[in-house]
Scaffold this motif. Structure first.
Motif, PDB file in Angstrom:
ATOM      1  N   GLY A   4      50.960  44.600  28.912  1.00 36.79           N
ATOM      2  CA  GLY A   4      51.809  44.758  30.001  1.00 36.79           C
ATOM      3  C   GLY A   4      51.056  44.998  31.599  1.00 36.79           C
ATOM      4  O   GLY A   4      51.852  45.197  32.530  1.00 36.79           O
ATOM      5  N   SER A   5      49.970  45.277  31.184  1.00 44.15           N
ATOM      6  CA  SER A   5      49.035  45.633  32.390  1.00 44.15           C
ATOM      7  C   SER A   5      48.691  43.972  33.586  1.00 44.15           C
ATOM      8  O   SER A   5      48.950  43.023  32.851  1.00 44.15           O
ATOM      9  N   THR A  34      55.381  47.374  38.580  1.00 39.11           N
ATOM     10  CA  THR A  34      54.201  48.009  37.918  1.00 39.11           C
ATOM     11  C   THR A  34      52.931  47.747  38.861  1.00 39.11           C
ATOM     12  O   THR A  34      52.655  46.683  39.156  1.00 39.11           O
ATOM     13  N   PRO A  35      52.408  48.836  39.140  1.00 43.12           N
ATOM     14  CA  PRO A  35      50.913  48.587  40.160  1.00 43.12           C
ATOM     15  C   PRO A  35      50.124  47.789  39.378  1.00 43.12           C
ATOM     16  O   PRO A  35      50.027  47.904  38.137  1.00 43.12           O
ATOM     17  N   ALA A  67      45.956  46.021  39.279  1.00 40.64           N
ATOM     18  CA  ALA A  67      44.968  46.726  39.250  1.00 40.64           C
ATOM     19  C   ALA A  67      44.502  46.679  40.676  1.00 40.64           C
ATOM     20  O   ALA A  67      43.934  47.642  41.227  1.00 40.64           O
ATOM     21  N   SER A  68      44.930  45.830  41.423  1.00 38.47           N
ATOM     22  CA  SER A  68      44.628  45.744  42.878  1.00 38.47           C
ATOM     23  C   SER A  68      44.955  47.056  43.683  1.00 38.47           C
ATOM     24  O   SER A  68      44.592  47.481  44.650  1.00 38.47           O
ATOM     25  N   ALA A  69      46.267  47.563  43.091  1.00 38.75           N
ATOM     26  CA  ALA A  69      46.907  48.829  43.695  1.00 38.75           C
ATOM     27  C   ALA A  69      45.885  50.105  43.377  1.00 38.75           C
ATOM     28  O   ALA A  69      45.673  50.714  44.309  1.00 38.75           O
ATOM     29  N   ARG A  70      45.567  50.108  42.078  1.00 34.81           N
ATOM     30  CA  ARG A  70      44.504  51.159  41.930  1.00 34.81           C
ATOM     31  C   ARG A  70      43.233  51.044  42.794  1.00 34.81           C
ATOM     32  O   ARG A  70      42.835  52.083  43.223  1.00 34.81           O
ATOM     33  N   TRP A  71      42.915  49.523  42.841  1.00 34.50           N
ATOM     34  CA  TRP A  71      41.586  49.454  43.883  1.00 34.50           C
ATOM     35  C   TRP A  71      41.625  50.034  45.191  1.00 34.50           C
ATOM     36  O   TRP A  71      40.855  50.703  45.880  1.00 34.50           O
ATOM     37  N   TYR A  72      43.163  49.805  45.714  1.00 36.67           N
ATOM     38  CA  TYR A  72      43.252  50.073  47.058  1.00 36.67           C
ATOM     39  C   TYR A  72      43.211  51.564  47.303  1.00 36.67           C
ATOM     40  O   TYR A  72      42.857  52.154  48.158  1.00 36.67           O
ATOM     41  N   GLY A 104      52.015  40.538  46.101  1.00 37.67           N
ATOM     42  CA  GLY A 104      52.034  42.353  45.973  1.00 37.67           C
ATOM     43  C   GLY A 104      50.886  42.920  45.509  1.00 37.67           C
ATOM     44  O   GLY A 104      50.222  42.137  44.435  1.00 37.67           O
ATOM     45  N   ILE A 105      50.567  44.110  45.787  1.00 35.94           N
ATOM     46  CA  ILE A 105      49.623  45.021  45.050  1.00 35.94           C
ATOM     47  C   ILE A 105      50.364  45.666  43.870  1.00 35.94           C
ATOM     48  O   ILE A 105      50.094  46.047  42.989  1.00 35.94           O
ATOM     49  N   VAL A 106      51.689  45.687  43.943  1.00 36.71           N
ATOM     50  CA  VAL A 106      52.544  46.024  42.948  1.00 36.71           C
ATOM     51  C   VAL A 106      53.477  44.686  42.529  1.00 36.71           C
ATOM     52  O   VAL A 106      54.021  44.153  43.079  1.00 36.71           O
TER      53      VAL A 106
END
Ligand code: PNW
Length: 445
Positions: A364-365, A427-428, A430-435, A415-417
């Protein structure tokens, strides 16, 4: 990204995310909103991939509290959004729609309550169809229609919103809409295109004056697409095509707005639309330059086109994003330095990002490592530009959410989400966490 041995980011550097009304709001015929030129465009056979429309989009009109919560998790300081003109003035002019205005009140209040600064853009391409029916931007009156709309929004939101942009990507929507049929209203006509260029410039100048008069403490900018335009082949006709597209893409708006004159090829062609005093009306002092930048454009001649240029191919070995856009972070660094030198305004990068075909993995990620690679290369280039003296004050990722990507519909995800458009679940990636990490490190946290 700066490490222990590279200089840090400036403490007051503004980190943000960007969106636009038609691409995320949905609720296209709710609470009194009338059609924009994009609602009409989406109903033209073959205009949009898969026949997609912005009718529902990310349903942000209803889900904005959840989207603001996502921004809060990212830790952004600023949110750039746009106002849908046909939501607040369904007929384009005349009596406003109270429910449309209420929506932007709620949105701005919720953004502020989350500790995020709202950056409002008056025009991100969704002209009320009622005004298109009167000729749209080909009519000189359009500058006055825009000024009246700016008065309405400045009076309504100016007590809380201090950061304003007149237009998003002047060159893209006039060129794609009036010369090459890639966008609304889908025309291909030189005279219409030239008229639109000049009238949008006049509208910008009028909008700046309204915002300056009516919003105490306003910080006013204009958002320009700028990217290197390179000839596909090293041939004289390719160089000439590139010089002409460079004027249209990079110069037709910033130069009259900031230097008081059109670039040479356009100046000659625009003569019939120019009246005494126009350049002074267009060239109004602003506070910042908004730069939207993705990658360079390769161009080739097109003798049958409205103008003698069209998009060519990047070299076969050029690095590309998942949707095929060439990736050259050095060109971004050079652009920031060139802008600083040429216009002497603080720069905010109001869009930068990468499109892809992201989807959830088995757990799901969403592992969008391609986007992390792009964003880290481009923010790295920005950091280099800063070190070399570029006056850059902030950076906004395009985009917070996967959304309606114009002619590509929902197929290209920026999107980053991640948005599952069947369920509207966010769903965020991986790039959202990176940002979020980049922002935290940049603030020294
Ligand atoms: C921008 N090109 O448009 C817009 O401001 C956004 O609304 C859009 O979603 C984003 O970039 C991603 O496409 C552009 O062909 C559209 O070079 C096309 C181009 C550039 C920018």
């Amino acid at each position: 990204m700066p490490t222990a041995d590279t200089p840090a980011w400036p403490r007051d550097f503004v980190w943000g995310v960007s969106t636009s009304s038609y691409q995320i709001e949905g609720a296209a015929s709710e609470d009194g909103r009338a059609p924009s030129i994009w609602d009409i465009r989406c109903r033209q056979q073959g205009a949009i991939a898969n026949g997609d429309t912005g009718d529902v989009a990310c349903d942000h009109y209803h889900r904005y509290p959840e989207d603001i919560a996502l921004m809060r998790e990212l830790g952004v300081a600023a949110y750039r959004f746009s106002i849908a003109w046909p939501r607040v003035l369904p007929r384009g002019r005349g009596s406003p729609n109270p429910k449309g205005l209420d929506f932007y009140d709620r949105l701005v209040d919720a953004v502020l309550a989350a500790g995020i600064e709202p950056w409002a853009c008056l025009y991100h391409w969704d002209l009320p169809q009622a005004l298109q029916d009167r000729g749209g931007w080909t009519r000189r009156d359009s500058a006055g229609w825009f000024a009246d709309y700016a008065v309405l929004m400045a009076q309504r939101l100016g007590d809380r919103v201090k950061r304003w942009a007149t237009f998003n990507e002047f060159a893209v929507f006039t060129l794609f809409g009036y010369a090459i049929e890639w966008g609304a209203p889908g025309r291909a006509d030189r005279a219409d295109h030239l008229a639109a260029i000049h009238h949008v410039n006049l509208a910008h100048g009028a909008g700046v004056d309204v915002l300056r008069d009516l919003v105490p403490g306003a910080s006013i900018g204009a958002i320009h697409n700028r990217q290197a335009v390179w000839p596909e082949q090293d041939l004289p006709e390719h160089h000439e095509a590139a010089a002409l597209l460079d004027e249209h893409w990079n110069r037709a708006f910033p130069e009259p707005q900031l230097l008081g004159h059109y670039p040479p090829r356009i100046a000659a062609a625009i003569e019939p639309y120019l009246r005494a005093g126009d350049l002074a009306r267009i060239c109004r002092p602003i506070d910042w330059f908004g730069l939207n930048h993705y990658g360079p454009i390769f161009v080739k001649p097109d003798p049958q086109g409205t103008w003698n240029f069209t998009w060519g191919e990047a070299p076969a070995d050029a690095p590309r994003s998942e949707i095929g856009w060439p990736i050259y972070p050095e060109a971004f660094r050079d652009e920031l330095l060139e802008l600083t030198r040429r216009f002497r305004l603080p720069i905010y990068v109001t869009e930068n990002g990468a499109g892809g075909q992201d989807g959830p993995g088995p757990d799901g990620s969403i592992d969008d490592h391609h986007r992390i690679a792009y964003l880290s290369a481009y923010t790295g280039a920005l950091h280099e530009a800063l070190a070399a003296g570029a006056d850059v004050r902030g950076y906004f990722v395009w985009s917070l959410l996967d959304n309606f990507e114009w002619g590509a519909g929902y197929a290209n995800r920026f999107g980053i989400v991640y948005v599952d458009f069947a369920t509207q679940q966010r769903t965020p990636k991986a790039s959202a966490r990176w940002y979020a990490d980049l922002i935290r490190h940049a603030r020294g946290g």
